[in-house]
Design a protein around this motif. Structure first.
Motif, PDB file in Angstrom:
ATOM      1  N   LYS A 165     -22.780  24.848   1.086  1.00  0.00           N
ATOM      2  CA  LYS A 165     -22.065  24.728  -0.187  1.00  0.00           C
ATOM      3  C   LYS A 165     -21.125  25.895  -0.457  1.00  0.00           C
ATOM      4  CE  LYS A 165     -24.462  21.511  -3.110  1.00  0.00           C
ATOM      5  NZ  LYS A 165     -24.742  21.197  -4.519  1.00  0.00           N
ATOM      6  N   ASP A 166     -21.412  27.035   0.138  1.00  0.00           N
ATOM      7  CA  ASP A 166     -20.546  28.187  -0.089  1.00  0.00           C
ATOM      8  C   ASP A 166     -19.130  27.938   0.432  1.00  0.00           C
ATOM      9  OD1 ASP A 166     -21.873  28.200   2.485  1.00  0.00           O
ATOM     10  OD2 ASP A 166     -20.914  30.132   2.855  1.00  0.00           O
ATOM     11  N   ARG A 167     -18.974  26.979   1.345  1.00  0.00           N
ATOM     12  CA  ARG A 167     -17.662  26.704   1.921  1.00  0.00           C
ATOM     13  C   ARG A 167     -16.819  25.776   1.055  1.00  0.00           C
ATOM     14  NH1 ARG A 167     -17.314  28.480   7.216  1.00  0.00           N
ATOM     15  NH2 ARG A 167     -15.524  27.143   7.617  1.00  0.00           N
ATOM     16  N   TYR A 168     -17.466  25.048   0.138  1.00  0.00           N
ATOM     17  CA  TYR A 168     -16.680  24.161  -0.736  1.00  0.00           C
ATOM     18  C   TYR A 168     -17.020  24.314  -2.216  1.00  0.00           C
ATOM     19  CZ  TYR A 168     -20.769  20.969  -0.485  1.00  0.00           C
ATOM     20  OH  TYR A 168     -22.030  20.420  -0.535  1.00  0.00           O
ATOM     21  N   ARG A 169     -17.731  25.374  -2.556  1.00  0.00           N
ATOM     22  CA  ARG A 169     -18.078  25.602  -3.959  1.00  0.00           C
ATOM     23  C   ARG A 169     -16.837  25.777  -4.830  1.00  0.00           C
ATOM     24  NH1 ARG A 169     -21.799  29.016  -3.099  1.00  0.00           N
ATOM     25  NH2 ARG A 169     -23.553  27.585  -3.310  1.00  0.00           N
ATOM     26  N   HIS A 170     -15.794  26.372  -4.266  1.00  0.00           N
ATOM     27  CA  HIS A 170     -14.557  26.577  -5.045  1.00  0.00           C
ATOM     28  C   HIS A 170     -13.931  25.243  -5.445  1.00  0.00           C
ATOM     29  CE1 HIS A 170     -13.286  26.170  -0.860  1.00  0.00           C
ATOM     30  NE2 HIS A 170     -12.052  25.905  -1.258  1.00  0.00           N
ATOM     31  N   LEU A 171     -14.160  24.206  -4.659  1.00  0.00           N
ATOM     32  CA  LEU A 171     -13.622  22.886  -4.993  1.00  0.00           C
ATOM     33  C   LEU A 171     -14.430  22.241  -6.109  1.00  0.00           C
ATOM     34  CD1 LEU A 171     -12.933  21.601  -1.372  1.00  0.00           C
ATOM     35  CD2 LEU A 171     -11.351  22.739  -2.951  1.00  0.00           C
ATOM     36  N   GLU A 172     -15.707  22.455  -6.099  1.00  0.00           N
ATOM     37  CA  GLU A 172     -16.540  21.944  -7.183  1.00  0.00           C
ATOM     38  C   GLU A 172     -16.200  22.642  -8.490  1.00  0.00           C
ATOM     39  OE1 GLU A 172     -20.563  20.342  -5.007  1.00  0.00           O
ATOM     40  OE2 GLU A 172     -20.506  22.470  -5.530  1.00  0.00           O
ATOM     41  N   ARG A 173     -15.907  23.938  -8.424  1.00  0.00           N
ATOM     42  CA  ARG A 173     -15.501  24.665  -9.633  1.00  0.00           C
ATOM     43  C   ARG A 173     -14.161  24.144 -10.143  1.00  0.00           C
ATOM     44  NH1 ARG A 173     -17.658  29.526  -7.004  1.00  0.00           N
ATOM     45  NH2 ARG A 173     -15.553  29.977  -6.240  1.00  0.00           N
ATOM     46  N   ALA A 174     -13.249  23.867  -9.223  1.00  0.00           N
ATOM     47  CA  ALA A 174     -11.935  23.342  -9.623  1.00  0.00           C
ATOM     48  C   ALA A 174     -12.081  21.987 -10.296  1.00  0.00           C
ATOM     49  CB  ALA A 174     -11.028  23.233  -8.400  1.00  0.00           C
ATOM     50  N   ALA A 175     -12.987  21.174  -9.789  1.00  0.00           N
ATOM     51  CA  ALA A 175     -13.219  19.859 -10.398  1.00  0.00           C
ATOM     52  C   ALA A 175     -13.822  20.005 -11.785  1.00  0.00           C
ATOM     53  CB  ALA A 175     -14.131  19.024  -9.502  1.00  0.00           C
ATOM     54  N   ALA A 176     -14.742  20.947 -11.925  1.00  0.00           N
ATOM     55  CA  ALA A 176     -15.399  21.156 -13.214  1.00  0.00           C
ATOM     56  C   ALA A 176     -14.412  21.654 -14.270  1.00  0.00           C
ATOM     57  CB  ALA A 176     -16.553  22.146 -13.073  1.00  0.00           C
ATOM     58  N   ALA A 177     -13.356  22.338 -13.831  1.00  0.00           N
ATOM     59  CA  ALA A 177     -12.402  22.925 -14.776  1.00  0.00           C
ATOM     60  C   ALA A 177     -11.254  21.989 -15.125  1.00  0.00           C
ATOM     61  CB  ALA A 177     -11.833  24.223 -14.190  1.00  0.00           C
ATOM     62  N   GLY A 178     -11.170  20.849 -14.455  1.00  0.00           N
ATOM     63  CA  GLY A 178     -10.030  19.963 -14.686  1.00  0.00           C
ATOM     64  C   GLY A 178     -10.441  18.524 -14.899  1.00  0.00           C
ATOM     65  N   PRO A 179      -9.471  17.629 -14.954  1.00  0.00           N
ATOM     66  CA  PRO A 179      -9.745  16.230 -15.268  1.00  0.00           C
ATOM     67  C   PRO A 179     -10.208  15.394 -14.078  1.00  0.00           C
ATOM     68  CG  PRO A 179      -7.393  16.554 -15.061  1.00  0.00           C
ATOM     69  CD  PRO A 179      -8.021  17.918 -14.928  1.00  0.00           C
ATOM     70  N   GLY A 180     -10.075  15.913 -12.844  1.00  0.00           N
ATOM     71  CA  GLY A 180     -10.442  15.145 -11.668  1.00  0.00           C
ATOM     72  C   GLY A 180     -11.903  15.324 -11.290  1.00  0.00           C
ATOM     73  N   SER A 181     -12.322  14.626 -10.230  1.00  0.00           N
ATOM     74  CA  SER A 181     -13.691  14.761  -9.741  1.00  0.00           C
ATOM     75  C   SER A 181     -13.682  14.900  -8.229  1.00  0.00           C
ATOM     76  CB  SER A 181     -14.542  13.550 -10.149  1.00  0.00           C
ATOM     77  OG  SER A 181     -14.031  12.356  -9.584  1.00  0.00           O
TER      78      SER A 181
END
Length: 350
Positions: free
Chosen positions: A44-60
């Protein structure tokens, strides 16, 4: 035929990569559902930044495990998608011991595996392939055979091989194979993005990108004594991501697209850093004579043939199509480098 339903998920392969992360973020910022393939769901450390980006915006964001070399690995991920963006491919400029295993096989087999999944998924209408200007030219010396003196989308790399410039060779094989598959059907359209040397801020603190490693070497003083006179086409990673989105969703997007902002050079990188951070780093202030490059080059993984066909030779690319058909407005090279340094400093990587 190629109108895209924006409510459908978009598949992005190699989603946690340097370029792909920006593609995913821009999709998320615009409210898309992104199905992103990663090597392992456990890492998960390799894609955690993408999950954070999703949480901060309108996409999933929906992570999916898939291996480039496993047949059928992308079949389930492609189902229900109308757009597939294939970015996953290794980029190794130096330190290649087995070109077939490290570069050619994953680039070619991976592309064919993804396109096989596209063929099986009746929903796909558009495939955007991250190719490279390396599929257009292998060496700067190739420009000498171009009558107009500038590379266009009509040109193909004919000088690379598994022994000389294996990375450009792998990108050329993969893109040619993709066009062969695409031309054998009429259900989906292939669009390729052919970026130059991609630089600019990373969305994750990973340092396994060749672009990032190169900039860190500058900041650590590795090139303080001087750099070879190497010219290249350069582009900001954020512009490359924007090109992929335009290629995916513009109805008239078709064919190949050179995505290069302007001519870059190794000395130009140093000058951009010095402009923003005067006196802070031990940066090169001169280019080395070509004769000295032959002496020092092997220590940096540069063969004599590479030096002969690239050092001190100009290169030029026509980016007109990317501006007129994709609507790109490029960031300046100096800003790309400076923003990249700011990101490395903020993440404590230098």
């Amino acid at each position: 035929m190629f109108t895209i339903d924006k409510t459908k998920p978009v598949l992005v392969t190699g989603a946690s990569g340097y370029v792909a992360s920006w593609i995913v973020k821009q999709l998320l910022d615009q409210g898309y559902t992104v199905r992103g393939t990663v090597r392992s769901l456990e890492a998960k450390d390799r894609y955690r930044h993408l999950e954070r980006a999703a949480a901060a915006g309108p996409g999933s964001f929906q992570p999916v495990a898939a291996d480039l070399l496993v047949k059928g690995a992308f079949d389930a991920a492609a189902q229900g998608c109308e757009v597939v963006i294939h970015t996953a491919s290794p980029f190794l400029g130096v330190g290649v011991e087995d070109p077939q295993r490290q570069l050619i096989e994953p680039a070619l087999a991976g592309t064919l595996n993804v396109l096989d999944a596209v063929q099986k998924a009746g929903s796909v209408k558009k495939v955007v392939l991250t190719s490279s200007i390396a599929a257009i030219c292998g060496d700067n010396a190739d420009l000498q055979r171009i009558p107009q003196g500038i590379f266009t989308e009509a040109d193909w790399n004919e000088s690379s091989s598994a022994r000389h410039q294996p990375y450009p060779y792998s990108k050329t094989l993969a893109e040619r194979a993709a066009w062969t598959v695409a031309q054998g059907q009429d259900r989906w359209r292939l669009v390729t993005i052919n970026p130059g040397f991609v630089m600019g801020p990373s969305l994750s603190p990973r340092v396994d990108s060749t672009s990032i490693a190169t900039l860190r070497d500058f900041l650590r003083g590795r090139f303080a004594w001087g750099v070879p006179a190497l010219a290249f086409g350069a582009v900001d990673v954020r512009d490359v991501a924007a090109a992929h989105l335009a290629a995916a969703f513009r109805a008239d997007a078709e064919g190949r697209h050179i995505v290069v902002s302007e001519g870059g050079s190794l000395l130009g990188i140093a000058q951009a850093i010095e402009q923003r951070f005067p006196g802070r780093y031990k940066l090169p202030r001169r280019t080395l004579p070509k004769a000295l490059a032959y002496v020092a080059g092997p220590g940096f993984g540069l063969s004599w043939r590479f030096i002969a066909r690239n050092i001190g030779l100009p290169v030029a690319f026509d980016n007109t199509k990317s501006q007129t058909r994709l609507g790109l407005r490029y960031l300046p090279f100096a800003q790309t480098i400076q923003d990249h340094v700011e990101q490395l400093l903020a993440d404590g990587l230098v």
